[in-house]
Design a protein around this motif. Structure first.
Motif, PDB file in Angstrom:
ATOM      1  N   GLY A   1     -20.271  22.131 -30.094  1.00  0.00           N
ATOM      2  CA  GLY A   1     -20.028  21.756 -28.703  1.00  0.00           C
ATOM      3  C   GLY A   1     -19.474  20.349 -28.610  1.00  0.00           C
ATOM      4  N   ASP A   2     -19.196  19.929 -27.393  1.00  0.00           N
ATOM      5  CA  ASP A   2     -18.604  18.610 -27.185  1.00  0.00           C
ATOM      6  C   ASP A   2     -19.627  17.535 -27.540  1.00  0.00           C
ATOM      7  OD1 ASP A   2     -16.723  16.846 -26.563  1.00  0.00           O
ATOM      8  OD2 ASP A   2     -16.804  17.124 -24.380  1.00  0.00           O
ATOM      9  N   LEU A   3     -19.227  16.606 -28.448  1.00  0.00           N
ATOM     10  CA  LEU A   3     -20.202  15.621 -28.927  1.00  0.00           C
ATOM     11  C   LEU A   3     -20.157  14.327 -28.126  1.00  0.00           C
ATOM     12  CD1 LEU A   3     -20.105  16.058 -32.783  1.00  0.00           C
ATOM     13  CD2 LEU A   3     -21.835  16.812 -31.176  1.00  0.00           C
ATOM     14  N   ASP A   4     -19.232  14.207 -27.227  1.00  0.00           N
ATOM     15  CA  ASP A   4     -19.118  12.994 -26.422  1.00  0.00           C
ATOM     16  C   ASP A   4     -18.975  11.742 -27.267  1.00  0.00           C
ATOM     17  OD1 ASP A   4     -18.987  14.042 -23.975  1.00  0.00           O
ATOM     18  OD2 ASP A   4     -21.155  14.019 -23.597  1.00  0.00           O
TER      19      ASP A   4
ATOM     20  N   GLU B   1     -19.183   3.569 -30.938  1.00  0.00           N
ATOM     21  CA  GLU B   1     -20.453   3.681 -31.652  1.00  0.00           C
ATOM     22  C   GLU B   1     -20.574   2.613 -32.746  1.00  0.00           C
ATOM     23  OE1 GLU B   1     -18.587   6.229 -30.899  1.00  0.00           O
ATOM     24  OE2 GLU B   1     -19.863   7.438 -29.602  1.00  0.00           O
ATOM     25  N   GLU B   2     -21.820   2.330 -33.106  1.00  0.00           N
ATOM     26  CA  GLU B   2     -22.128   1.358 -34.173  1.00  0.00           C
ATOM     27  C   GLU B   2     -21.642   1.912 -35.522  1.00  0.00           C
ATOM     28  OE1 GLU B   2     -23.553  -2.258 -35.330  1.00  0.00           O
ATOM     29  OE2 GLU B   2     -23.652  -1.468 -33.279  1.00  0.00           O
ATOM     30  N   ILE B   3     -20.991   1.039 -36.347  1.00  0.00           N
ATOM     31  CA  ILE B   3     -20.607   1.463 -37.694  1.00  0.00           C
ATOM     32  C   ILE B   3     -21.455   0.670 -38.673  1.00  0.00           C
ATOM     33  CG2 ILE B   3     -18.728   1.664 -39.358  1.00  0.00           C
ATOM     34  CD1 ILE B   3     -16.810   1.510 -36.940  1.00  0.00           C
ATOM     35  N   SER B   4     -22.286   1.370 -39.435  1.00  0.00           N
ATOM     36  CA  SER B   4     -23.203   0.665 -40.328  1.00  0.00           C
ATOM     37  C   SER B   4     -22.477   0.189 -41.580  1.00  0.00           C
ATOM     38  CB  SER B   4     -24.356   1.595 -40.720  1.00  0.00           C
ATOM     39  OG  SER B   4     -23.817   2.655 -41.470  1.00  0.00           O
ATOM     40  N   ASP B   5     -23.028  -0.831 -42.242  1.00  0.00           N
ATOM     41  CA  ASP B   5     -22.427  -1.367 -43.483  1.00  0.00           C
ATOM     42  C   ASP B   5     -22.395  -0.315 -44.577  1.00  0.00           C
ATOM     43  OD1 ASP B   5     -21.943  -3.714 -42.329  1.00  0.00           O
ATOM     44  OD2 ASP B   5     -23.533  -4.870 -43.336  1.00  0.00           O
ATOM     45  N   SER B   6     -23.477   0.441 -44.679  1.00  0.00           N
ATOM     46  CA  SER B   6     -23.541   1.451 -45.750  1.00  0.00           C
ATOM     47  C   SER B   6     -22.439   2.486 -45.594  1.00  0.00           C
ATOM     48  CB  SER B   6     -24.912   2.120 -45.764  1.00  0.00           C
ATOM     49  OG  SER B   6     -25.094   2.814 -44.546  1.00  0.00           O
ATOM     50  N   GLU B   7     -22.092   2.771 -44.340  1.00  0.00           N
ATOM     51  CA  GLU B   7     -21.030   3.755 -44.112  1.00  0.00           C
ATOM     52  C   GLU B   7     -19.690   3.226 -44.627  1.00  0.00           C
ATOM     53  OE1 GLU B   7     -20.766   5.126 -40.062  1.00  0.00           O
ATOM     54  OE2 GLU B   7     -19.030   6.345 -40.553  1.00  0.00           O
ATOM     55  N   ILE B   8     -19.440   1.947 -44.410  1.00  0.00           N
ATOM     56  CA  ILE B   8     -18.172   1.361 -44.878  1.00  0.00           C
ATOM     57  C   ILE B   8     -18.179   1.210 -46.387  1.00  0.00           C
ATOM     58  CG2 ILE B   8     -16.735  -0.713 -44.788  1.00  0.00           C
ATOM     59  CD1 ILE B   8     -17.593  -1.055 -41.908  1.00  0.00           C
ATOM     60  N   GLU B   9     -19.359   0.819 -46.935  1.00  0.00           N
ATOM     61  CA  GLU B   9     -19.429   0.534 -48.375  1.00  0.00           C
ATOM     62  C   GLU B   9     -19.113   1.750 -49.242  1.00  0.00           C
ATOM     63  OE1 GLU B   9     -23.197  -1.359 -48.873  1.00  0.00           O
ATOM     64  OE2 GLU B   9     -22.390  -3.269 -48.175  1.00  0.00           O
ATOM     65  N   GLN B  10     -19.378   2.934 -48.712  1.00  0.00           N
ATOM     66  CA  GLN B  10     -19.108   4.115 -49.547  1.00  0.00           C
ATOM     67  C   GLN B  10     -17.614   4.291 -49.814  1.00  0.00           C
ATOM     68  OE1 GLN B  10     -20.150   7.815 -47.651  1.00  0.00           O
ATOM     69  NE2 GLN B  10     -19.811   6.936 -45.619  1.00  0.00           N
TER      70      GLN B  10
END
Ligand SMILES: [Zn+2]
Length: 396
Positions: free
Chosen positions: A358-361, A366-375
């Motif tokens: 469904g639509d996730l809006d 949204e916040e982008i965490s450091d761990s998400e970028i580090e990968q």
């Protein structure tokens, strides 16, 4: 100018220009001696330079026409002549060509593309006049790549804002049937295989129209369908002797290409005929298959209006039943319903939804965490490995 000249008769320097019958002359004002006559008769003065003036120069017909344009005009004329098009076609094709090449968009394109523009203009003319020529024919005549031709054709149609009607199926069937050797009076083919062009092409037209009504033509290349229809029509005239002759053998004997999809078209056509036969009471009781259905082609074509009406009624009834039950086509009685083959037996998976839950809006804030970028970053060990591999590759 006049001061420099002197009258050869009296030596006077009173030379004046005088218009005599709209031709400018140099005349001596003292004695009336004419020094020169008809100086400005043509753009290049024959009197002084004694050169022949070409017709096109004197009329200005080809004024401001570039070399490329002239060459293209000749090519358009040649192509029309090679294709034996009626006289009026050349002028239309030429006017399209002049329009297209006159545009800044096409003025600086490569010679290859200019050649294709020639083909496109002739092709557009043919399509507008319902003249049965395929893009493939023109491509092979001008040695053009089909993809390039198709893309330029779409472009030109848009740029010139011309209306291109879809290919006339009837004319195409008739002209394609003419290329089959089996339909000509030829001594090389076995007598039981020879067939008259008129009879077989008439039945092929009907078969292709039937295929069109039952969704087998839309979106497909017409030639494979016509090949299959011609084969099946040809068989139906003498089924007992011709059932054993395969499509590929038929094409070989006829000396025409067998485009690969024609076997699939043939299968679809045969299945459609079997479905239609269900609505004829005297055929319903027979056990029909793809081989023996050919014998009843004449019957089916004779009653095709009725059969299509019945088939449409059944299809509509089944579809409305389907939408009421679960709005899916899976449950439809596939032995009776007529749908395009890509709908009734789809090869591709049905389109997946981008966000199945469904639509996730998602707003993008949204916040982008450091761990998400580090990968997405290499670790020191990975960097070392990568460098090693690179040096290995470069040393080889
Ligand atoms: Zn004089």
């Amino acid at each position: 100018m006049s001061g420099a000249k002197r009258c050869p008769d009296c030596g006077s320097s009173e030379i004046v220009e005088d218009a005599h019958y709209s031709q400018d002359q140099l005349v001596c004002a003292d004695c009336g001696c004419i020094l020169s006559e008809g100086l400005i008769t043509t753009t290049v003065s024959e009197e002084t330079s004694l050169q022949a003036v070409r017709y096109s120069d004197s009329t200005g017909e080809n004024d401001s026409v570039t070399y490329c344009m002239k060459r293209g005009i000749i090519r358009v004329r040649d192509l029309c002549r090679v294709l034996r098009l009626p006289d009026g076609f050349v002028d239309t094709a030429l006017s399209y060509y002049k329009q297209a090449v006159g545009l800044p968009l096409y003025r600086l394109v490569s010679i290859e593309k200019k050649e294709i523009i020639v083909g496109c203009c002739v092709y557009i003319t043919c399509r507008q006049q319902q003249w049965p020529i395929t893009m493939g024919t023109i491509c092979s005549l001008i040695y053009a790549k089909k993809e390039l031709f198709a893309s330029l054709f779409m472009d030109i149609v848009q740029v010139l804002k011309v209306d291109v009607p879809s290919i006339s199926l009837q004319n195409l069937v008739k002209s394609h049937c003419r290329s089959f050797k089996l339909f000509k009076d030829s001594s090389e083919v076995p007598p039981q295989y020879a067939e008259k062009l008129d009879t077989v092409s008439e039945r092929t037209v009907q078969t292709v129209e039937l295929a069109y009504e039952t969704w087998l033509v839309t979106g497909r290349h017409p030639i494979p369908m016509i090949t299959a229809a011609a084969y099946i029509s040809w068989q139906s005239f003498q089924p007992s002797r011709r059932l054993s002759c395969s499509l590929s053998r038929f094409c070989k004997l006829s000396d025409v290409d067998m485009p690969p999809p024609s076997t699939i078209r043939l299968k679809e056509l045969q299945e459609t005929l079997i479905k239609l036969a269900y609505h004829l009471p005297w055929l319903k009781i027979l056990s029909l298959n793809r081989k023996n259905i050919v014998q009843h082609l004449g019957d089916l074509l004779k009653h095709r209006a009725l059969l299509l009406r019945r088939a449409l009624a059944v299809t509509e009834a089944e579809l409305s039943k389907g939408t009421e039950a679960s709005s899916s086509t899976d449950q439809l009685n596939s032995t009776l319903v007529f749908l395009p083959p890509c709908v009734s037996n789809p090869k591709k998976r049905s389109r997946s939804v981008a966000f199945p839950c469904g639509d996730l809006d998602i707003t993008g804030d949204e916040e982008i965490s450091d761990s998400e970028i580090e990968q997405y970053l290499r670790t020191p060990a990975e960097m070392k490995d990568y460098q090693q591999v690179q040096s290995c590759i470069s040393s080889v």
